[in-house]
Design a protein around this motif. Sequence first.
Motif, PDB file in Angstrom:
ATOM      1  N   GLU A  47       0.830  -1.203   0.000  1.00 39.58           N
ATOM      2  CA  GLU A  47       0.000   0.000   0.000  1.00 39.58           C
ATOM      3  C   GLU A  47       0.869   1.259   0.000  1.00 39.58           C
ATOM      4  O   GLU A  47       1.793   1.395   0.797  1.00 39.58           O
ATOM      5  N   VAL A  48       0.564   2.183  -0.896  1.00 40.42           N
ATOM      6  CA  VAL A  48       1.216   3.488  -0.895  1.00 40.42           C
ATOM      7  C   VAL A  48       0.486   4.375   0.102  1.00 40.42           C
ATOM      8  O   VAL A  48      -0.699   4.629  -0.022  1.00 40.42           O
ATOM      9  N   LEU A  49       1.226   4.849   1.092  1.00 41.18           N
ATOM     10  CA  LEU A  49       0.617   5.631   2.168  1.00 41.18           C
ATOM     11  C   LEU A  49       0.670   7.129   1.903  1.00 41.18           C
ATOM     12  O   LEU A  49      -0.191   7.875   2.366  1.00 41.18           O
ATOM     13  N   PHE A  50       1.691   7.566   1.176  1.00 39.52           N
ATOM     14  CA  PHE A  50       1.917   9.008   1.022  1.00 39.52           C
ATOM     15  C   PHE A  50       2.663   9.238  -0.280  1.00 39.52           C
ATOM     16  O   PHE A  50       3.595   8.499  -0.607  1.00 39.52           O
ATOM     17  N   GLU A  51       2.266  10.261  -1.005  1.00 39.71           N
ATOM     18  CA  GLU A  51       2.921  10.575  -2.269  1.00 39.71           C
ATOM     19  C   GLU A  51       2.897  12.067  -2.496  1.00 39.71           C
ATOM     20  O   GLU A  51       1.887  12.726  -2.269  1.00 39.71           O
ATOM     21  N   ASP A  52       4.037  12.604  -2.892  1.00 46.55           N
ATOM     22  CA  ASP A  52       4.128  14.017  -3.234  1.00 46.55           C
ATOM     23  C   ASP A  52       5.160  14.164  -4.347  1.00 46.55           C
ATOM     24  O   ASP A  52       6.351  13.976  -4.118  1.00 46.55           O
ATOM     25  N   ASN A  53       4.704  14.428  -5.559  1.00 47.41           N
ATOM     26  CA  ASN A  53       5.598  14.652  -6.696  1.00 47.41           C
ATOM     27  C   ASN A  53       6.518  13.461  -6.916  1.00 47.41           C
ATOM     28  O   ASN A  53       7.679  13.619  -7.305  1.00 47.41           O
ATOM     29  N   SER A  54       6.004  12.272  -6.697  1.00 43.13           N
ATOM     30  CA  SER A  54       6.858  11.085  -6.655  1.00 43.13           C
ATOM     31  C   SER A  54       7.300  10.589  -8.017  1.00 43.13           C
ATOM     32  O   SER A  54       8.161   9.724  -8.106  1.00 43.13           O
ATOM     33  N   ALA A  55       6.740  11.102  -9.097  1.00 39.86           N
ATOM     34  CA  ALA A  55       7.096  10.633 -10.437  1.00 39.86           C
ATOM     35  C   ALA A  55       8.042  11.586 -11.168  1.00 39.86           C
ATOM     36  O   ALA A  55       8.398  11.326 -12.315  1.00 39.86           O
ATOM     37  N   GLU A  56       8.466  12.677 -10.525  1.00 37.19           N
ATOM     38  CA  GLU A  56       9.350  13.624 -11.196  1.00 37.19           C
ATOM     39  C   GLU A  56      10.783  13.115 -11.173  1.00 37.19           C
ATOM     40  O   GLU A  56      11.321  12.745 -10.131  1.00 37.19           O
ATOM     41  N   ARG A  57      11.395  13.124 -12.337  1.00 34.40           N
ATOM     42  CA  ARG A  57      12.792  12.704 -12.445  1.00 34.40           C
ATOM     43  C   ARG A  57      13.716  13.793 -11.905  1.00 34.40           C
ATOM     44  O   ARG A  57      13.576  14.961 -12.284  1.00 34.40           O
ATOM     45  N   MET A  58      14.659  13.392 -11.068  1.00 32.35           N
ATOM     46  CA  MET A  58      15.603  14.348 -10.493  1.00 32.35           C
ATOM     47  C   MET A  58      16.847  13.602 -10.022  1.00 32.35           C
ATOM     48  O   MET A  58      16.817  12.378  -9.838  1.00 32.35           O
ATOM     49  N   PRO A  59      17.967  14.301  -9.827  1.00 33.11           N
ATOM     50  CA  PRO A  59      19.174  13.635  -9.309  1.00 33.11           C
ATOM     51  C   PRO A  59      18.943  13.133  -7.891  1.00 33.11           C
ATOM     52  O   PRO A  59      18.175  13.723  -7.122  1.00 33.11           O
ATOM     53  N   ILE A  60      19.617  12.041  -7.540  1.00 27.90           N
ATOM     54  CA  ILE A  60      19.383  11.401  -6.238  1.00 27.90           C
ATOM     55  C   ILE A  60      20.661  11.267  -5.417  1.00 27.90           C
ATOM     56  O   ILE A  60      20.644  10.638  -4.357  1.00 27.90           O
ATOM     57  N   ALA A  61      21.768  11.833  -5.897  1.00 28.54           N
ATOM     58  CA  ALA A  61      23.027  11.831  -5.145  1.00 28.54           C
ATOM     59  C   ALA A  61      23.385  10.409  -4.701  1.00 28.54           C
ATOM     60  O   ALA A  61      23.260   9.463  -5.469  1.00 28.54           O
ATOM     61  N   SER A  62      23.788  10.242  -3.445  1.00 23.08           N
ATOM     62  CA  SER A  62      24.316   8.963  -2.980  1.00 23.08           C
ATOM     63  C   SER A  62      23.265   7.898  -2.711  1.00 23.08           C
ATOM     64  O   SER A  62      23.625   6.769  -2.342  1.00 23.08           O
ATOM     65  N   LEU A  63      21.988   8.198  -2.918  1.00 19.75           N
ATOM     66  CA  LEU A  63      21.010   7.108  -2.893  1.00 19.75           C
ATOM     67  C   LEU A  63      21.359   6.097  -3.980  1.00 19.75           C
ATOM     68  O   LEU A  63      20.957   4.932  -3.908  1.00 19.75           O
ATOM     69  N   THR A  64      22.109   6.550  -4.971  1.00 18.64           N
ATOM     70  CA  THR A  64      22.623   5.670  -6.027  1.00 18.64           C
ATOM     71  C   THR A  64      23.324   4.454  -5.450  1.00 18.64           C
ATOM     72  O   THR A  64      23.265   3.348  -6.014  1.00 18.64           O
ATOM     73  N   LYS A  65      24.000   4.615  -4.326  1.00 20.97           N
ATOM     74  CA  LYS A  65      24.820   3.533  -3.781  1.00 20.97           C
ATOM     75  C   LYS A  65      23.985   2.351  -3.285  1.00 20.97           C
ATOM     76  O   LYS A  65      24.528   1.249  -3.121  1.00 20.97           O
ATOM     77  N   THR A  66      22.699   2.548  -3.057  1.00 23.81           N
ATOM     78  CA  THR A  66      21.858   1.401  -2.709  1.00 23.81           C
ATOM     79  C   THR A  66      21.798   0.423  -3.866  1.00 23.81           C
ATOM     80  O   THR A  66      21.887  -0.796  -3.673  1.00 23.81           O
ATOM     81  N   MET A  67      21.647   0.944  -5.081  1.00 20.92           N
ATOM     82  CA  MET A  67      21.668   0.056  -6.248  1.00 20.92           C
ATOM     83  C   MET A  67      23.026  -0.593  -6.419  1.00 20.92           C
ATOM     84  O   MET A  67      23.131  -1.765  -6.797  1.00 20.92           O
ATOM     85  N   THR A  68      24.096   0.136  -6.137  1.00 20.96           N
ATOM     86  CA  THR A  68      25.436  -0.437  -6.223  1.00 20.96           C
ATOM     87  C   THR A  68      25.558  -1.652  -5.308  1.00 20.96           C
ATOM     88  O   THR A  68      26.023  -2.723  -5.726  1.00 20.96           O
ATOM     89  N   ALA A  69      25.130  -1.503  -4.071  1.00 21.22           N
ATOM     90  CA  ALA A  69      25.193  -2.619  -3.122  1.00 21.22           C
ATOM     91  C   ALA A  69      24.321  -3.780  -3.585  1.00 21.22           C
ATOM     92  O   ALA A  69      24.713  -4.953  -3.489  1.00 21.22           O
ATOM     93  N   TYR A  70      23.139  -3.453  -4.089  1.00 17.11           N
ATOM     94  CA  TYR A  70      22.196  -4.480  -4.528  1.00 17.11           C
ATOM     95  C   TYR A  70      22.766  -5.286  -5.694  1.00 17.11           C
ATOM     96  O   TYR A  70      22.699  -6.522  -5.711  1.00 17.11           O
TER      97      TYR A  70
END
Length: 282
Positions: A47-70
């Motif tokens: 279930e999605v509980l909260f959403e605000d502008n969640s589909a806009e493409r933007m830079p994500i800085a070091s959140l990138t590293k989660t994919m690296t680890a994965y």
Amino acid sequence: MAGIFALVTGLAAPAHASASPLLPVTAIDAPTVHGRAAYLLDASSGEVLFEDNSAERMPIASLTKTMTAYVVLKTAKPTDVVEIAPADVAYAEDGGGTTADLRAGDRLTVDELLYGVMLPSGADAAHALARTYGPGVGGFVAKMNATARELGMTDTRYVNADGLPMPGGDGYSTARDQALLAAKALELPMIRETAGTRYHSLDATDEHRSYSWRNTNRLLRTTPDAIGLKTGFTRAAGFCLAFASEQDGRRLVGVLLGESDSSRRFATAEELLTWGASRQSA
């Protein structure tokens, strides 16, 4: 948790949000979000509980590293050994990224390097893993993008393994896509362990010198049920945070992008987790 990839009908969005027209549910008493985008998911139910502008493409800085680890953990064993190259150290220093202060010539296991990626957000550690398991950084980034497509992250493009700005253009993602990734990443015990660790030290051995790392995620010190996940910052991305909590078997996963105040992202995340935990799943 297959339900997180299905269309859900329980979306809750703040009154000021640009909510999806497919899911026009307004949250009552939802916390105020000051950043550019936010998303909160009950990963246990989808279930999605909260959403605000969640589909806009933007830079994500070091959140990138989660994919690296994965991606690393899809092919590498935690006990595999990686030797740190001078290029790994130089990359982080020249790019102005945060580092795990790795030394060229040291040999560390994959699980040790993942602590260096997830706690101090080491661009040197991320580069060493990408270089080794691409093989080559370019090959590894291709794997990151292929994995994003496999996970249904339709608005994401990675250009490196760490989220630093690139001369040819930064990568991008969305709050929704990063929440999907966070939910999947936290299913892996190694990521759950590293992301939820406040401090990690390595004693000096014949293979490497000593290291001591502190997690940049302040929620682990202020929110009892917090289990991770990743901080990020660049000038273009602002302050970002992928966060999660677990209570009574219910896992909440959220993402904040484009905050202008570092401390406020943690306060907002804590408020969202508390608010989300008080809601009954649909």
